[in-house]
Scaffold this motif. Structure first.
Motif, short mmCIF file in Angstrom:
data_model
loop_
_atom_site.label_atom_id
_atom_site.label_comp_id
_atom_site.label_asym_id
_atom_site.label_seq_id
_atom_site.Cartn_x
_atom_site.Cartn_y
_atom_site.Cartn_z
N ASN A 37 0.83 -1.21 0.00
CA ASN A 37 0.00 0.00 0.00
C ASN A 37 0.86 1.26 0.00
O ASN A 37 0.57 2.22 -0.72
CB ASN A 37 -0.92 0.01 1.22
N LYS A 76 0.94 3.81 -3.05
CA LYS A 76 0.53 5.19 -2.74
C LYS A 76 1.39 6.19 -3.49
O LYS A 76 0.95 7.31 -3.81
CB LYS A 76 0.66 5.41 -1.23
N LEU A 96 -5.67 -0.92 -0.46
CA LEU A 96 -6.14 0.45 -0.58
C LEU A 96 -5.96 1.03 -1.97
O LEU A 96 -6.51 2.09 -2.27
CB LEU A 96 -5.39 1.34 0.43
N TYR A 97 -5.23 0.33 -2.84
CA TYR A 97 -4.94 0.83 -4.19
C TYR A 97 -5.13 -0.29 -5.22
O TYR A 97 -4.18 -0.72 -5.87
CB TYR A 97 -3.52 1.40 -4.26
N LYS A 149 -8.14 3.27 10.28
CA LYS A 149 -9.50 3.42 9.79
C LYS A 149 -10.45 3.36 10.98
O LYS A 149 -10.30 2.50 11.85
CB LYS A 149 -9.85 2.29 8.79
#
Length: 468
Positions: free
Chosen positions: A33, A37, A59-60, A254
């Motif tokens: 991630n 990023k 996340l990507y 999160k």
């Protein structure tokens, strides 16, 4: 890199191939991630049944693509076993054999993709395979304490080195080793003998790690120089190759709800900083007697406690393993769960004041960087013992629960450790709290972790410039 591109303009293409255990898959995912990023592409090799869990952490997804592997069946493995979560520890060697049988599939994948890098750990044959294909650099990415790496991959395979003749023997380093040492008692030192046992067909755990680290282009460590630089410097010297730092690489926070299982309402009942929270990870299973000592120890503290733990060995539920009358005695003061909970959200809740941890490497970094709780250390597997000694002896941020000569703890010693850090008048409690605050301020300071990743990626680019 393509012709005409500068190192700053180029985007890296990286393959991740971690050991088939969530304790390895998840840290590799967290690093993926961070790399994605910054615009780089990742191909993540993982077992089919691990995809659902890791998909939630991706996340990507436009840059991190999963390549699902069908883990070959090996005689003796349970049908469908693909990760260490599916097998007893005694069968992990067979799982390593299954991973090694992926050689041809991995070779074909790498030949077609031709990435810049392959990150690996237990697949010791990756460096030779990459050289055969050509044009691919390999990084041994280690996601455990560097002190463990220095012991399990450098020393001569002479078991006597690890055996302690007294109850407080040191694992003595070779000449020139940094002053920081790891104290191992006799029963713990003997546990290290597992590294000389077969871990996969025709290869020991020791050989698997050492061959990978010897043949790779560089070694990467999930740590920072400020805390474990001395161990990493030693490893770099011994293997005569660069050791790169990724930093702790903690997953992005999160906001996760605590309403499930009534956790939010339960925690709100207690005064700030009064609750003891204990979690032992997703795989650790205690013996029934140790489980009972654990819960009785919490009862002795007379503090509210939240325990998240798997059913003990030989039992089908946590409730059936509880000591007689225990549930009635603790009533609303104690809550025991055997399911997944949002650990970070619990640690950051105002009512939680103490974290009793099994000292997994991920939990170690989370507790250091993201929470203010007092730390009580109750390590179980051998690598966790190294983490605990680092936290207690070097960083002085927690207190380890005393154990006997058989590596067992008592309810009295657990209670003593908790009281030691929770008592407002305790000198030790004040010391570890102050040291914890210092390290948290450093690790959570603006730019600290992102700078490590930026420098790590620059190190990767410089490796590419070197002649392959």
């Amino acid at each position: 890199m393509k012709m005409g591109e500068s190192t700053e303009e180029s985007k890296l293409e990286i393959v991740m191939f971690p050991w088939l255990a969530f304790g390895h898959l998840i840290p590799y995912m967290n690093l993926s991630n961070e790399i994605a990023k910054r615009g780089h592409k990742i191909s993540f090799l993982l077992p089919k049944n691990a995809e659902i869990r890791l998909q939630k952490l991706n996340l990507y997804p436009n840059l991190i693509k999963f390549h699902k592997l069908t883990i070959p069946h090996v005689d003796g493995l349970p049908c469908g076993a693909e990760t260490t979560a599916d097998v007893h520890r005694s069968l992990e060697s067979l799982l390593a054999t299954a991973m090694d049988e992926l050689y041809d599939e991995i070779k074909s994948f790498l030949q077609n993709l031709k990435p810049h890098f392959v990150f690996f750990d237990f697949a010791y044959w990756i460096p030779d395979l990459a050289r055969e294909i050509g044009g691919i650099k390999t990084l041994f990415y280690r996601v455990v304490c560097p002190a463990v790496t220095s012991v399990t991959s450098i020393r001569s395979p002479d078991k006597s080195i690890f055996m302690a003749s007294t109850a407080a023997e040191l694992v003595k380093p070779p000449p020139g080793y940094p002053s920081t040492t790891v104290v191992l008692r006799e029963c713990e030192a003997k546990l290290l003998s597992f590294i000389f046992h077969e871990y996969g067909k025709g290869v020991t755990f020791y050989e698997r790690v050492k061959k990978g680290m010897t043949r790779c282009d560089a070694i990467a460590m999930k740590t920072c120089r400020e805390i474990e630089g001395n161990f990493c410097d030693y490893i770099s010297t011994q293997f005569e190759k660069p050791v790169l730092y990724t930093g702790p690489v903690i997953s992005e926070l999160k906001k996760e709800p605590l309403e499930e299982h009534g956790l939010s309402n339960w925690l709100e009942k207690f005064k700030p900083g009064s609750v003891v929270f204990c979690a032992f990870g997703s795989q650790l299973i205690l013996e029934k007697k140790q489980f009972q000592e654990l819960v009785l120890g919490f009862e002795l503290t007379e503090l509210p406690f939240l325990l998240v733990v798997k059913p003990p060995q030989g039992t089908s539920s946590v409730e059936e393993a509880l000591p007689e009358g225990f549930k009635q005695r603790v009533q609303e003061k104690g809550l025991i769960l055997d399911c997944w909970v949002p650990q970070l959200e619990i640690l950051r809740h105002k009512s939680v004041g103490c974290f009793v941890t099994h000292c997994g490497y991920g939990s170690m970094w989370e507790s250091l960087a993201l929470c203010d709780c007092q730390l009580v250390l109750l390590p179980r597997p051998i690598d966790h013992i190294f983490n605990a000694r680092l936290m207690e002896k070097q960083l002085k941020v927690g207190v380890e629960v005393e154990k006997d000569e058989n590596d067992l703890f008592t309810k009295e010693n657990l209670c003593k450790a908790v009281k030691c850090v929770m008592d407002k008048d305790s000198q030790i409690g004040c010391l570890v709290k102050e040291n914890h605050k210092k390290w948290k301020e450093l690790l959570s300071s603006p730019g600290f972790m992102s700078n490590y990743i930026d420098n790590f990626i620059q190190d990767l680019r410089e490796l590419l410039i070197e002649k392959t």
